[in-house]
Motif scaffolding. Structure first.
Motif, mmCIF file in Angstrom:
data_model
loop_
_atom_site.group_PDB
_atom_site.id
_atom_site.type_symbol
_atom_site.label_atom_id
_atom_site.label_comp_id
_atom_site.label_asym_id
_atom_site.label_seq_id
_atom_site.Cartn_x
_atom_site.Cartn_y
_atom_site.Cartn_z
ATOM 1 N N LEU A 54 0.989 -1.266 -0.012
ATOM 2 C CA LEU A 54 0.183 0.022 0.028
ATOM 3 C C LEU A 54 0.758 1.192 0.091
ATOM 4 O O LEU A 54 0.107 2.419 -0.281
ATOM 5 C CB LEU A 54 -0.853 -0.052 1.249
ATOM 6 N N THR A 55 2.127 1.255 0.352
ATOM 7 C CA THR A 55 2.845 2.334 0.530
ATOM 8 C C THR A 55 4.037 2.490 -0.659
ATOM 9 O O THR A 55 4.925 3.311 -0.846
ATOM 10 C CB THR A 55 3.496 2.471 1.900
ATOM 11 N N GLN A 56 3.858 1.417 -1.651
ATOM 12 C CA GLN A 56 4.770 1.475 -2.607
ATOM 13 C C GLN A 56 4.375 1.872 -4.034
ATOM 14 O O GLN A 56 3.394 1.815 -3.982
ATOM 15 C CB GLN A 56 5.248 -0.294 -2.908
ATOM 16 N N SER A 57 4.968 2.054 -4.989
ATOM 17 C CA SER A 57 4.566 2.555 -6.168
ATOM 18 C C SER A 57 4.202 1.267 -6.938
ATOM 19 O O SER A 57 5.242 0.221 -6.989
ATOM 20 C CB SER A 57 5.547 3.204 -6.921
ATOM 21 N N TRP A 58 3.441 0.884 -7.676
ATOM 22 C CA TRP A 58 3.088 -0.292 -8.627
ATOM 23 C C TRP A 58 3.407 -0.034 -9.901
ATOM 24 O O TRP A 58 3.059 -0.759 -10.794
ATOM 25 C CB TRP A 58 1.574 -0.639 -8.579
ATOM 26 N N GLU A 59 4.052 1.069 -10.243
ATOM 27 C CA GLU A 59 4.475 1.435 -11.673
ATOM 28 C C GLU A 59 5.200 0.404 -12.347
ATOM 29 O O GLU A 59 6.146 -0.255 -11.906
ATOM 30 C CB GLU A 59 5.011 2.623 -11.767
ATOM 31 N N GLY A 63 5.097 -5.252 -17.890
ATOM 32 C CA GLY A 63 4.109 -6.069 -17.484
ATOM 33 C C GLY A 63 2.935 -5.743 -16.895
ATOM 34 O O GLY A 63 2.822 -4.469 -16.302
ATOM 35 N N ALA A 64 2.235 -6.497 -16.305
ATOM 36 C CA ALA A 64 0.867 -6.145 -15.513
ATOM 37 C C ALA A 64 1.275 -6.426 -13.859
ATOM 38 O O ALA A 64 2.230 -7.091 -13.778
ATOM 39 C CB ALA A 64 -0.232 -6.871 -15.862
ATOM 40 N N VAL A 65 0.280 -5.974 -13.083
ATOM 41 C CA VAL A 65 0.391 -6.094 -11.619
ATOM 42 C C VAL A 65 -0.576 -7.074 -11.220
ATOM 43 O O VAL A 65 -1.861 -6.824 -11.564
ATOM 44 C CB VAL A 65 0.492 -4.630 -11.080
ATOM 45 N N PHE A 66 -0.456 -7.853 -10.275
ATOM 46 C CA PHE A 66 -1.565 -8.865 -9.768
ATOM 47 C C PHE A 66 -1.636 -8.420 -8.232
ATOM 48 O O PHE A 66 -0.704 -8.270 -7.479
ATOM 49 C CB PHE A 66 -1.130 -10.360 -9.984
ATOM 50 N N HIS A 89 0.045 5.833 -13.190
ATOM 51 C CA HIS A 89 1.013 5.071 -14.290
ATOM 52 C C HIS A 89 0.879 4.567 -15.379
ATOM 53 O O HIS A 89 1.722 3.966 -15.942
ATOM 54 C CB HIS A 89 1.880 4.084 -13.277
ATOM 55 N N ASP A 90 -0.641 4.433 -15.658
ATOM 56 C CA ASP A 90 -0.998 3.660 -17.118
ATOM 57 C C ASP A 90 -0.597 2.298 -16.805
ATOM 58 O O ASP A 90 0.026 1.765 -17.725
ATOM 59 C CB ASP A 90 -0.492 4.470 -18.292
ATOM 60 N N THR A 91 -0.620 1.757 -15.722
ATOM 61 C CA THR A 91 -0.041 0.282 -15.581
ATOM 62 C C THR A 91 -1.670 -0.495 -15.439
ATOM 63 O O THR A 91 -2.405 -0.114 -14.884
ATOM 64 C CB THR A 91 0.705 0.300 -14.284
ATOM 65 N N THR A 92 -1.580 -1.679 -16.131
ATOM 66 C CA THR A 92 -2.326 -2.674 -15.971
ATOM 67 C C THR A 92 -2.531 -3.394 -14.514
ATOM 68 O O THR A 92 -1.362 -3.832 -14.353
ATOM 69 C CB THR A 92 -2.428 -3.504 -17.067
ATOM 70 N N ILE A 93 -3.295 -3.077 -14.068
ATOM 71 C CA ILE A 93 -3.652 -4.111 -12.528
ATOM 72 C C ILE A 93 -4.821 -4.944 -12.383
ATOM 73 O O ILE A 93 -5.948 -4.350 -12.838
ATOM 74 C CB ILE A 93 -3.634 -2.930 -11.639
ATOM 75 N N VAL A 94 -4.489 -6.025 -12.052
ATOM 76 C CA VAL A 94 -5.641 -7.076 -12.064
ATOM 77 C C VAL A 94 -5.699 -7.532 -10.446
ATOM 78 O O VAL A 94 -4.900 -7.791 -10.006
ATOM 79 C CB VAL A 94 -5.397 -8.261 -12.932
ATOM 80 N N TYR A 145 -7.957 -3.050 -14.183
ATOM 81 C CA TYR A 145 -7.789 -1.449 -14.483
ATOM 82 C C TYR A 145 -6.655 -1.562 -15.761
ATOM 83 O O TYR A 145 -5.883 -2.024 -15.446
ATOM 84 C CB TYR A 145 -7.137 -0.687 -13.279
ATOM 85 N N ASN A 146 -7.050 -0.889 -16.561
ATOM 86 C CA ASN A 146 -6.014 -0.635 -17.626
ATOM 87 C C ASN A 146 -5.441 0.623 -17.840
ATOM 88 O O ASN A 146 -4.803 1.180 -18.787
ATOM 89 C CB ASN A 146 -6.622 -1.215 -19.211
ATOM 90 N N GLY A 147 -5.655 1.606 -16.902
ATOM 91 C CA GLY A 147 -5.162 2.961 -16.966
ATOM 92 C C GLY A 147 -6.130 4.076 -17.716
ATOM 93 O O GLY A 147 -5.755 5.144 -17.786
ATOM 94 N N ARG A 148 -7.049 3.278 -18.523
ATOM 95 C CA ARG A 148 -7.821 4.202 -19.571
ATOM 96 C C ARG A 148 -9.340 4.366 -19.103
ATOM 97 O O ARG A 148 -9.752 5.152 -19.749
ATOM 98 C CB ARG A 148 -7.693 3.525 -20.850
ATOM 99 N N CYS A 149 -9.808 3.627 -18.151
ATOM 100 C CA CYS A 149 -11.000 3.864 -17.484
ATOM 101 C C CYS A 149 -11.166 5.038 -16.701
ATOM 102 O O CYS A 149 -10.305 5.556 -16.100
ATOM 103 C CB CYS A 149 -11.408 2.469 -16.576
#
Length: 149
Positions: A54-59, A63-66, A89-94, A145-149
Motif C-alpha cells: 500500500l505504500t509502494q509504487s506499482w508502476e 508487464g501487469a500487476v497482480f 502510471h498507466d499500468t494494467t492492474i488485475v 484496471y488498464n489505466g484508461r477507464c
C-alpha cells in the motif's frame, strides 16, 4: 464439511489457486505481485506485509500487476490504491477479490471504472503450501484496471 479456515474471520489471506493465476498470467503477463508473502508470491517481484504494497509504487512498464489482497476491512484501501496506481502510471492492474457489489469501494472505484469479470462458481483457495481447501463461502470477481477507464 466446509473448511473452518475459510470461515475464520482471522484468516484474511486467501492464496490464489495456481491454475487460476496461470490463466490470468497467460493473458496479462504479470511482473509484480503486490500483496504476497515469501511463500505465496506468484511473481519474481513482490511486496510482503513487511514491505507494504500500500505504500509502494506499482508502476510497471514491462508487464501487469497482480493483487489478491487481504480480505478484511482493509480491502477497500487496496482497491482504491489499484485504481489510483493504474491511472497515475498507466499500468494494467488485475485484482482478485470477493464479489461484493454492495460496498462503497465497489461503487467508488470499480463500477464504471474497470472491467469486471465475475468468476463462475466458487474458487477453492489454497493454503501457503498450495493445498486447496473447500470452495470459498463467497463469490469472486476479477477487476481489471488498464489505466484508461
Amino acid at each position: 464439511m466446509l473448511n473452518a479456515a475459510l470461515l475464520n474471520s482471522k484468516n484474511m489471506n486467501w492464496c490464489t489457486p495456481i491454475d487460476f493465476f496461470n490463466r490470468l498470467d497467460a493473458e496479462f503477463h504479470f511482473v509484480l505481485d503486490v500483496a504476497a508473502t515469501d511463500a505465496t508470491a506468484k511473481c519474481k517481484n513482490y511486496f510482503t506485509p513487511e514491505t507494504d504494497g500500500l505504500t509502494q509504487s506499482w508502476e510497471r512498464s514491462d508487464g501487469a500487476v497482480f493483487c489478491n489482497p487481504p480480505y478484511g476491512r482493509e480491502i477497500g484501501k487496496w482497491v482504491k490504491k489499484a485504481y489510483e496506481e493504474s491511472r497515475k502510471h498507466d499500468t494494467t492492474i488485475v485484482l482478485l477479490i470477493p464479489a461484493r457489489t454492495d460496498t462503497t469501494y465497489f461503487h467508488d472505484y470499480i463500477y464504471k471504472r474497470a472491467e469486471i469479470r465475475f468468476v463462475r462458481g466458487r474458487l477453492k483457495f489454497t493454503d501457503e503450501n498450495g493445498v486447496a481447501g473447500d470452495a470459498a463461502p463467497f463469490p469472486s470477481m476479477v477487476v481489471i484496471y488498464n489505466g484508461r477507464c
